[in-house]
Design a protein around this motif. Structure first.
Motif: not given
Ligand SMILES: Cc1cc2nc3c(=O)[nH]c(=O)nc-3n(C[C@H](O)[C@H](O)[C@H](O)COP(=O)(O)OP(=O)(O)OC[C@H]3O[C@@H](n4cnc5c(N)ncnc54)[C@H](O)[C@@H]3O)c2cc1C
Length: 314
Positions: A69-71, A133-137, A302-304
Motif C-alpha cells: 500500500t502506498v501512503l 490542498i494538503p498532500g504530496t505530488i 476519502v480512501h478507506v
Molecule cells: C483540510 C483539507 C482540505 C482539503 N482540500 C482539498 C481540496 O480542496 N481539493 C482536493 O482535491 N482535495 C482536498 N483535500 C484532500 C487531500 O488534500 C487531497 O486528496 C490530496 O491529494 C491528498 O494527498 P496525499 O499525499 O495526502 O494523499 P494520501 O491521503 O496519502 O493518499 C491518497 C491516495 O493516493 C494514493 N497515493 C498517494 N501517493 C501515491 C503514490 N506515490 N503512488 C500511488 N498512489 C499514491 C494512496 O494510496 C491513496 O489511495 C483536503 C484535505 C484536507 C485535510
C-alpha cells in the motif's frame, strides 16, 4: 497465529532490516501519518529515500507475495482500527524538486507546502490553485486534486510510475493519461514516482497574492485548524455533499470522538480521541440519511484502507 503465518514473518523482517536499516519499522501506528490521526498499525512501514529504493521494495513485495500500500501525506486516507497488513510505503523521502525549462519536475513525496514555497521563490505560476490542498505530488495526481475551476489534469505534463505487477518504470505524457473527478483512472494502480507540471513565469508578488486569496477563502469555509481528511464525499452531480448532509440534519452530529463539522458538513473532524470506527459510523449515518431523505447515494472521496481488527496473536 504462528509467526510464519503473518504477512511479515521473521525471515522477511530480517531481509527488510538488512536492506533498509532504519528506513523500516514494524507494527508502526499509522495514526501518526494520517491527518485524521486515527487508524491501526502497518505490519511494516518502509520509507524509501530514492526511486530505486521504491522500486526495490515493490519488487521484493512481488517476489514475496506481500501486499503493498502506498501512503503520501495521508490527507485523504482513513486507515481502519486494525491497521494494514503487509508493507506500507511512505513516500516522504522522495523529495527531489527541479525546474526544467517550462516545467516543474517533482518527486512523489514533495509536499504541497514545499511546492508552494518553490513556486514563489522562482516566480513559477500555474499551481497556485493547489496551494491549500494538503498532500504530496503522488496523492495529488492519484486523486486528481483540485478546486472547482482547476484540477491536476489541467497542469500535469507527464508522469513517471512503476507498474504494480512487475515493478517496471514507465513514463507517460498527459495525452495518454485519463482523469475523472478526484481520480486518476488510467494508468490504473500506477505507483507514482514523479510528475512534471507546465508552468509560466510570473511576478512572485502576484503569485503570492493569488496564493493568499485562495488560502483565506479556504480558512473561512473549512475547519482547517481541526484534524480531518478534507471532503469525505465527492459532490454528486449538480449538488454538494455538504449541503445534503446539512439538510439531512446531521451538521454537528457526534459519534464517539468524531464529529460532522459544524463549519462544513462534508468534513468529519477528530475531536481528539476518535477511533476510525467513530468516523466510519458517521460516514454510514450520513449516507443513510441522505439516501433516505433525498434518494442520493453519496460516494466517499476519502480512501478507506485496512482492516477493522488486528490479527489475533498466538
Ligand atoms: C483540510 C483539507 C482540505 C482539503 N482540500 C482539498 C481540496 O480542496 N481539493 C482536493 O482535491 N482535495 C482536498 N483535500 C484532500 C487531500 O488534500 C487531497 O486528496 C490530496 O491529494 C491528498 O494527498 P496525499 O499525499 O495526502 O494523499 P494520501 O491521503 O496519502 O493518499 C491518497 C491516495 O493516493 C494514493 N497515493 C498517494 N501517493 C501515491 C503514490 N506515490 N503512488 C500511488 N498512489 C499514491 C494512496 O494510496 C491513496 O489511495 C483536503 C484535505 C484536507 C485535510
Amino acid at each position: 497465529m504462528p509467526a510464519e503465518d503473518l504477512t511479515i514473518d521473521t525471515r522477511l523482517k530480517r531481509l527488510f532490516e538488512q536492506e533498509f536499516g532504519d528506513r523500516v519499522s514494524f507494527a508502526e501506528p499509522l495514526s501518526k501519518y494520517t491527518s485524521l490521526r486515527v487508524g491501526g498499525p502497518a505490519d511494516a512501514l518502509l520509507r524509501p529515500q530514492s526511486s530505486e529504493q521504491f522500486q526495490r521494495i515493490v519488487r521484493l513485495c512481488l517476489e514475496e507475495s506481500v501486499p503493498l500500500t502506498v501512503l503520501g501525506g495521508g490527507f485523504n486516507t482513513l486507515v481502519r482500527d486494525g491497521g494494514i497488513r503487509g508493507v506500507v510505503i511512505r513516500t516522504h523521502g522522495l523529495r527531489t524538486l527541479e525546474l526544467q525549462e517550462d516545467r516543474i519536475v517533482a518527486e512523489a513525496g514533495v509536499t504541497h507546502s514545499t511546492l508552494a514555497k518553490f513556486s514563489l521563490e522562482h516566480g513559477l505560476s500555474g499551481l497556485e490553485f493547489a496551494v491549500g490542498i494538503p498532500g504530496t505530488i503522488g496523492g495529488w495526481l492519484k486523486m486528481n486534486a483540485g478546486i472547482p475551476s482547476r484540477e491536476m489534469k489541467d497542469v500535469v505534463a507527464a508522469i513517471e510510475y512503476l507498474k504494480p505487477h512487475d515493478g517496471s518504470e514507465v513514463r507517460k505524457l498527459r495525452e495518454d493519461l485519463r482523469f475523472r473527478y478526484r481520480e486518476l483512472q488510467a494508468p490504473e494502480s500506477a505507483l507514482l514516482l514523479r510528475a512534471e507540471f507546465l508552468i509560466e513565469m510570473d511576478d512572485p508578488s502576484a503569485i503570492r497574492a493569488r496564493q493568499q486569496e485562495l488560502l483565506a477563502a479556504r480558512k473561512s469555509s473549512q475547519p482547517v485548524d481541526q484534524l480531518s481528511c478534507g471532503s469525505v464525499f465527492t459532490n454528486p452531480p449538480g449538488d454538494h455533499a455538504g449541503r445534503l448532509i446539512e439538510a439531512a440534519g446531521l451538521k454537528g452530529a457526534v459519534h464517539g470522538g468524531a464529529q460532522i463539522s459544524e463549519l462544513h458538513a462534508n468534513f468529519i473532524v477528530n475531536r481528539g480521541q476518535a477511533h476510525a470506527s467513530d468516523v466510519l459510523a458517521l460516514i454510514a449515518r450520513a449516507r443513510e440519511a441522505v439516501d433516505q431523505q433525498f434518494q442520493i447515494e453519496l460516494v466517499p472521496e476519502v480512501h478507506v484502507m485496512g482492516e477493522d481488527h488486528a490479527p489475533k496473536k498466538a
